[in-house]
Design a protein around this motif. Structure first.
Motif, mmCIF file in Angstrom:
data_model
loop_
_atom_site.group_PDB
_atom_site.id
_atom_site.type_symbol
_atom_site.label_atom_id
_atom_site.label_comp_id
_atom_site.label_asym_id
_atom_site.label_seq_id
_atom_site.Cartn_x
_atom_site.Cartn_y
_atom_site.Cartn_z
ATOM 1 N N GLU A 129 28.077 -22.362 22.510
ATOM 2 C CA GLU A 129 27.610 -21.421 23.615
ATOM 3 C C GLU A 129 28.674 -20.665 24.275
ATOM 4 O OE1 GLU A 129 24.383 -21.850 27.377
ATOM 5 O OE2 GLU A 129 24.535 -23.544 25.893
ATOM 6 N N ALA A 130 29.599 -21.423 24.606
ATOM 7 C CA ALA A 130 30.890 -20.613 25.320
ATOM 8 C C ALA A 130 31.439 -19.589 24.357
ATOM 9 C CB ALA A 130 31.891 -21.726 25.737
ATOM 10 N N PHE A 131 31.564 -19.931 23.204
ATOM 11 C CA PHE A 131 32.323 -19.007 22.269
ATOM 12 C C PHE A 131 31.490 -17.883 22.152
ATOM 13 C CE2 PHE A 131 32.792 -17.458 17.783
ATOM 14 C CZ PHE A 131 34.033 -16.924 18.173
ATOM 15 N N SER A 132 30.127 -17.814 21.687
ATOM 16 C CA SER A 132 29.386 -17.022 21.638
ATOM 17 C C SER A 132 28.935 -16.047 23.051
ATOM 18 C CB SER A 132 27.662 -17.173 21.262
ATOM 19 O OG SER A 132 27.291 -18.037 21.956
ATOM 20 N N SER A 133 29.203 -16.770 24.234
ATOM 21 C CA SER A 133 28.896 -15.987 25.478
ATOM 22 C C SER A 133 29.987 -15.148 25.917
ATOM 23 C CB SER A 133 28.653 -16.916 26.612
ATOM 24 O OG SER A 133 27.609 -17.567 26.282
ATOM 25 N N ALA A 134 31.187 -15.593 25.545
ATOM 26 C CA ALA A 134 32.539 -14.934 25.586
ATOM 27 C C ALA A 134 32.534 -13.664 24.532
ATOM 28 C CB ALA A 134 33.818 -15.687 25.201
ATOM 29 N N ALA A 135 32.261 -13.826 23.699
ATOM 30 C CA ALA A 135 31.998 -12.475 22.597
ATOM 31 C C ALA A 135 31.137 -11.634 23.268
ATOM 32 C CB ALA A 135 31.877 -13.055 21.026
ATOM 33 N N ALA A 136 30.106 -11.960 23.611
ATOM 34 C CA ALA A 136 29.098 -11.116 24.069
ATOM 35 C C ALA A 136 29.457 -10.657 25.383
ATOM 36 C CB ALA A 136 27.780 -11.994 24.438
ATOM 37 N N ALA A 137 29.929 -11.171 26.148
ATOM 38 C CA ALA A 137 30.716 -10.525 27.401
ATOM 39 C C ALA A 137 31.721 -9.257 27.034
ATOM 40 C CB ALA A 137 31.368 -11.504 28.294
ATOM 41 N N PHE A 138 32.600 -9.951 26.110
ATOM 42 C CA PHE A 138 33.373 -8.737 25.664
ATOM 43 C C PHE A 138 32.863 -7.495 24.938
ATOM 44 C CE2 PHE A 138 36.280 -7.199 21.904
ATOM 45 C CZ PHE A 138 37.302 -6.860 22.929
ATOM 46 N N HIS A 139 31.739 -7.783 24.107
ATOM 47 C CA HIS A 139 31.077 -6.644 23.435
ATOM 48 C C HIS A 139 30.581 -5.786 24.634
ATOM 49 C CE1 HIS A 139 27.185 -4.923 21.996
ATOM 50 N NE2 HIS A 139 28.001 -4.781 20.819
ATOM 51 N N ASP A 140 29.881 -6.269 25.725
ATOM 52 C CA ASP A 140 29.346 -5.835 26.942
ATOM 53 C C ASP A 140 30.181 -5.060 27.667
ATOM 54 O OD1 ASP A 140 26.952 -6.818 25.752
ATOM 55 O OD2 ASP A 140 26.528 -8.132 27.412
ATOM 56 N N HIS A 141 31.438 -5.474 27.863
ATOM 57 C CA HIS A 141 32.379 -4.843 28.762
ATOM 58 C C HIS A 141 32.804 -3.704 27.775
ATOM 59 C CE1 HIS A 141 35.703 -4.372 31.451
ATOM 60 N NE2 HIS A 141 36.490 -4.300 30.594
ATOM 61 N N LEU A 142 33.047 -3.536 26.359
ATOM 62 C CA LEU A 142 33.722 -2.539 25.742
ATOM 63 C C LEU A 142 32.726 -1.509 25.266
ATOM 64 C CD1 LEU A 142 36.029 -3.785 23.329
ATOM 65 C CD2 LEU A 142 36.444 -2.799 25.407
ATOM 66 N N GLN A 143 31.370 -1.793 25.128
ATOM 67 C CA GLN A 143 30.362 -0.932 24.793
ATOM 68 C C GLN A 143 30.414 0.521 25.267
ATOM 69 O OE1 GLN A 143 26.296 -2.381 24.708
ATOM 70 N NE2 GLN A 143 25.828 -1.325 22.975
ATOM 71 N N PRO A 144 30.285 0.581 26.504
ATOM 72 C CA PRO A 144 30.296 2.079 27.336
ATOM 73 C C PRO A 144 31.368 2.692 26.863
ATOM 74 C CG PRO A 144 29.602 0.132 28.865
ATOM 75 C CD PRO A 144 30.190 -0.662 27.733
ATOM 76 N N TRP A 145 32.461 2.375 26.977
ATOM 77 C CA TRP A 145 33.756 3.091 26.577
ATOM 78 C C TRP A 145 33.633 3.343 25.002
ATOM 79 C CZ3 TRP A 145 38.076 1.818 23.152
ATOM 80 C CH2 TRP A 145 38.668 2.934 23.286
ATOM 81 N N VAL A 146 33.299 2.440 24.314
ATOM 82 C CA VAL A 146 33.394 2.611 22.815
ATOM 83 C C VAL A 146 32.340 3.818 22.385
ATOM 84 C CG1 VAL A 146 32.578 1.862 20.474
ATOM 85 C CG2 VAL A 146 34.222 0.626 22.286
ATOM 86 N N HIS A 147 31.158 3.732 23.049
ATOM 87 C CA HIS A 147 30.057 4.733 22.667
ATOM 88 C C HIS A 147 30.354 6.124 23.352
ATOM 89 C CE1 HIS A 147 28.092 2.259 20.053
ATOM 90 N NE2 HIS A 147 27.726 1.293 21.005
ATOM 91 N N PHE A 148 31.014 6.060 24.745
ATOM 92 C CA PHE A 148 31.084 7.258 25.531
ATOM 93 C C PHE A 148 32.348 7.578 25.938
ATOM 94 C CE2 PHE A 148 26.872 5.356 26.492
ATOM 95 C CZ PHE A 148 25.983 6.197 25.646
ATOM 96 N N GLY A 149 33.155 6.799 26.665
ATOM 97 C CA GLY A 149 34.417 7.040 27.107
ATOM 98 C C GLY A 149 35.303 7.332 26.150
#
Length: 196
Positions: free
Chosen positions: A50-70
């Motif tokens: 659970e900790a691993f998947s949560s960390a990966a999800a937090a990383f994904h969510d942090h980068l998503q706006p920059w990757v798609h727009f920024g």
């Protein structure tokens, strides 16, 4: 029936009853200990997954706006798709304070929690963990370079990195898919450990 034969038969039945009762109690105790052992082994693994998947999800969510727009904001407006100009010029000062450091910290968490999963086992999850951590490392690479330049530069805002980010959108989708695959396999390994 003779009293002697009745006494011997009674003692024999009593002995058999004690043996059966003892065996049943022993079997029940063994089963209870096995279930307890499985539960003790399962819960830390579940928490690790659970900790691993949560960390990966937090990383994904942090980068998503920059990757798609920024990352596309600094590119000139051309009639082609984003493959026509794969290089982005990343400037440290164009990111919100702490964004670069937070992206790196989140990627480091993915790696750290991935190590916990590998240590907790089972070994069959290692390829899924490796895929997630490698994708995270690839996505955070330009931020690590920016951070390195910022450390050796007098003016943090002037740090500029030219980096091919054309595949980042695809890599971010692959990261999401890799986390889902990990969760499916992790769930299956936990289901095999469920006490019956």
């Amino acid at each position: 029936m003779d009293a002697g034969i009745a006494a011997v038969l009674g003692a024999g039945v009593g002995t058999i009853g004690m043996i059966v009762t003892g065996w049943t109690a022993r079997s029940a105790t063994k089963m209870q200990m096995r279930n307890e052992s499985l539960r003790e082994r399962r819960e830390p693994r579940r928490a690790s997954y659970e900790a691993f998947s949560s960390a990966a999800a937090a990383f994904h969510d942090h980068l998503q706006p920059w990757v798609h727009f920024g990352r596309l904001l600094d590119q000139p407006n051309t009639a082609g798709d984003e493959e026509t100009k794969p290089i982005s010029h990343l400037k440290h000062s164009e990111f919100k304070d702490g964004y670069v450091d937070n992206a790196i910290a989140l990627a480091d968490e993915v790696s750290r929690f991935g190590q916990h999963v590998v240590l907790d086992g089972p070994a069959e999850l290692e390829p899924f963990v490796t895929k997630v951590t490698e994708l995270s490392s690839g996505l955070v690479a330009p931020f690590r370079i920016l951070q390195s330049f910022a450390r050796i530069s007098d003016d943090v805002g002037d740090s500029i990195v030219a980096y091919d980010t054309s595949k980042f959108s695809k890599k971010l989708k692959q990261l999401d898919q890799a986390v889902r695959e990990f969760l499916q396999h992790a769930s299956a390994t936990l289901d095999r450990d469920v006490p019956s």
